[in-house]
Design a protein around this motif. Structure first.
Motif, PDB file in Angstrom:
ATOM      1  N   PHE A  15       0.803  -1.558  -0.262  1.00  0.00           N
ATOM      2  CA  PHE A  15      -0.194  -0.118   0.007  1.00  0.00           C
ATOM      3  C   PHE A  15       0.767   1.075   0.397  1.00  0.00           C
ATOM      4  N   VAL A  24       2.798  -5.297   2.099  1.00  0.00           N
ATOM      5  CA  VAL A  24       1.835  -6.402   3.473  1.00  0.00           C
ATOM      6  C   VAL A  24       2.336  -7.429   3.409  1.00  0.00           C
ATOM      7  N   ALA A  43      -1.127 -12.991  13.827  1.00  0.00           N
ATOM      8  CA  ALA A  43      -0.498 -11.972  14.839  1.00  0.00           C
ATOM      9  C   ALA A  43      -1.688 -10.700  14.276  1.00  0.00           C
ATOM     10  N   SER A  44      -2.368  -9.552  14.307  1.00  0.00           N
ATOM     11  CA  SER A  44      -2.842  -8.563  14.400  1.00  0.00           C
ATOM     12  C   SER A  44      -2.039  -8.220  13.589  1.00  0.00           C
ATOM     13  N   GLY A  45      -2.447  -7.130  12.251  1.00  0.00           N
ATOM     14  CA  GLY A  45      -1.493  -6.961  11.620  1.00  0.00           C
ATOM     15  C   GLY A  45      -0.824  -7.847  10.408  1.00  0.00           C
ATOM     16  N   SER A  46      -0.955  -9.562  10.702  1.00  0.00           N
ATOM     17  CA  SER A  46      -0.040  -9.778  10.098  1.00  0.00           C
ATOM     18  C   SER A  46      -0.550  -9.655   8.387  1.00  0.00           C
ATOM     19  N   GLY A  47      -1.629  -9.337   8.240  1.00  0.00           N
ATOM     20  CA  GLY A  47      -1.861  -9.437   7.450  1.00  0.00           C
ATOM     21  C   GLY A  47      -3.391 -10.213   5.667  1.00  0.00           C
ATOM     22  N   LYS A  48      -3.558 -11.427   7.164  1.00  0.00           N
ATOM     23  CA  LYS A  48      -5.063 -11.879   6.965  1.00  0.00           C
ATOM     24  C   LYS A  48      -5.824 -11.113   6.511  1.00  0.00           C
ATOM     25  N   SER A  49      -6.508  -9.858   6.820  1.00  0.00           N
ATOM     26  CA  SER A  49      -8.185  -9.583   5.863  1.00  0.00           C
ATOM     27  C   SER A  49      -7.427  -9.146   4.564  1.00  0.00           C
ATOM     28  N   THR A  50      -6.288  -8.379   3.987  1.00  0.00           N
ATOM     29  CA  THR A  50      -5.535  -7.979   2.787  1.00  0.00           C
ATOM     30  C   THR A  50      -5.130  -9.390   2.244  1.00  0.00           C
TER      31      THR A  50
HETATM   32  N1  LIG Z   1      -5.288  -0.010   2.707  1.00  0.00           N
HETATM   33  C1  LIG Z   1      -4.080   0.340   3.479  1.00  0.00           C
HETATM   34  N2  LIG Z   1      -3.429   1.454   3.865  1.00  0.00           N
HETATM   35  C2  LIG Z   1      -1.970   1.091   4.367  1.00  0.00           C
HETATM   36  N3  LIG Z   1      -2.385   0.109   5.038  1.00  0.00           N
HETATM   37  C3  LIG Z   1      -2.023  -1.337   5.319  1.00  0.00           C
HETATM   38  C4  LIG Z   1      -4.416  -0.945   4.096  1.00  0.00           C
HETATM   39  N4  LIG Z   1      -4.468  -1.549   4.632  1.00  0.00           N
HETATM   40  C5  LIG Z   1      -4.136  -2.621   5.776  1.00  0.00           C
HETATM   41  N5  LIG Z   1      -3.229  -2.056   5.965  1.00  0.00           N
HETATM   42  C6  LIG Z   1      -1.476  -2.477   6.894  1.00  0.00           C
HETATM   43  O1  LIG Z   1      -1.572  -3.867   6.378  1.00  0.00           O
HETATM   44  C7  LIG Z   1      -1.105  -4.869   7.665  1.00  0.00           C
HETATM   45  C8  LIG Z   1      -1.928  -5.410   7.695  1.00  0.00           C
HETATM   46  O2  LIG Z   1      -3.302  -5.369   7.862  1.00  0.00           O
HETATM   47  P1  LIG Z   1      -4.146  -6.478   7.755  1.00  0.00           P
HETATM   48  O3  LIG Z   1      -4.290  -7.279   6.710  1.00  0.00           O
HETATM   49  O4  LIG Z   1      -5.713  -5.623   8.103  1.00  0.00           O
HETATM   50  O5  LIG Z   1      -3.915  -7.312   9.226  1.00  0.00           O
HETATM   51  P2  LIG Z   1      -5.021  -8.309   9.675  1.00  0.00           P
HETATM   52  O6  LIG Z   1      -6.395  -8.199   8.829  1.00  0.00           O
HETATM   53  O7  LIG Z   1      -3.895  -9.486   9.800  1.00  0.00           O
HETATM   54  O8  LIG Z   1      -4.698  -7.890  11.083  1.00  0.00           O
HETATM   55  C9  LIG Z   1      -0.757  -4.094   9.278  1.00  0.00           C
HETATM   56  O9  LIG Z   1      -0.120  -3.479   9.403  1.00  0.00           O
HETATM   57  C10 LIG Z   1      -2.511  -2.803   8.109  1.00  0.00           C
HETATM   58  O10 LIG Z   1      -1.907  -1.658   8.824  1.00  0.00           O
END
Ligand SMILES: Nc1ncnc2c1ncn2[C@@H]1O[C@H](COP(=O)(O)OP(=O)(O)O)[C@@H](O)[C@H]1O
Ligand SMILES: [Mg+2]
Length: 242
Positions: A15, A24, A43-50
């Protein structure tokens, strides 16, 4: 042998630009077969949702390829991706995202209504049957605001199944629920997965829930570091949150 349901090869996702760039996901390769049940942990922030957003065609990777049913999704324009998404994928998020101005049954019908350009009787019948299967028989004419969190999330599960997608993606679907509702919703997702032979990828922080899935994939800092049966992947983290 037929093509896997979904095949992601070398996915990366960044991003932002220049100094603000955040990498990410790194070189994520993942193959999902029909009817597979997969827990995605990390862990939170590991990229699961991405990652889930990429698998669900809600976002595009910075590099790598993603094939769904043998089709290279990067070659498709947004319209074709939207169509493929509504035909082949079901989503459940942490928040139920029910539309407050629609009744419960209309919410369940939404994925079909979007495709058909309106609500029809056959879809209503199917939506009512789905509601019954998630334990909400006779609740179709209620409004989302009249439901408990657990009930609303069960409606969201029924909605995800409306178009009979071969793949359901659930991002911390029980994250907002108390333990009892969480167990119910998770059990429901697993039962529907087994009965309908859909593939399910479910993100969860709960090792007990993850251990009910045949396959567990773990992300650390945007890389897959483990992928296998739960007793193997969860072994060293049972005691703490995954
Ligand atoms: N649209 C975005 N812009 C910038 N950084 C992002 C964006 N979406 C996610 N991130 C970053 O990517 C990392 C992984 O996020 P995310 O996939 O939400 O993790 P998880 O779901 O595992 O908690 C985090 O550091 C988050 O801040
Ligand atoms: Mg997340």
């Amino acid at each position: 042998m037929s093509a896997p349901l979904l095949e992601a090869v070398g996915l990366t996702k960044s991003f932002g630009e220049g100094e603000a760039r955040v990498d990410v996901l790194h070189d994520v390769t993942l193959r999902i077969e029909r009817s597979e049940l997969i827990a995605l942990v990390g862990a939170s922030g590991s990229g699961k949702s991405t990652l889930l957003n990429l698998l669900g065609l809600l976002d595009r990777p910075s590099a790598g390829t993603l094939r769904l049913d043998g089709r290279d999704t990067e070659q498709l324009d947004e319209e074709a991706r939207t169509e493929l998404r509504s035909e082949r994928l079901g989503f459940v998020f942490q928040a139920h995202h029910l539309v407050p101005a629609l009744t419960v049954v209309e919410n369940v019908m939404m994925p079909a209504a979007v495709r058909a350009g309106g609500f029809d009787e056959a879809a209503r019948a199917r939506a009512l049957a789905l509601l019954a299967s998630v334990g909400l028989e006779g609740q179709g004419d209620r409004w989302p605001r009249q439901l408990s969190g657990g009930m609303a999330q069960r409606v969201a599960v029924a909605r995800a199944l409306m178009n009979a997608p071969p793949l359901v993606l659930a991002d911390e679907p029980t994250g907002n629920l108390d333990t009892q509702s969480s167990d119910q919703v998770f059990a429901l997702l697993l039962r529907e997965q087994a009965e309908r032979s859909t593939a399910l990828v479910v993100v969860t922080h709960d090792p007990t829930l993850a251990s009910r899935c045949a396959r567990v994939v773990r992300l650390v800092d945007g890389r897959i570091v483990a992928d296998g049966p739960p007793d193997q992947v969860l072994l060293d983290t049972r005691a703490r949150r995954v």
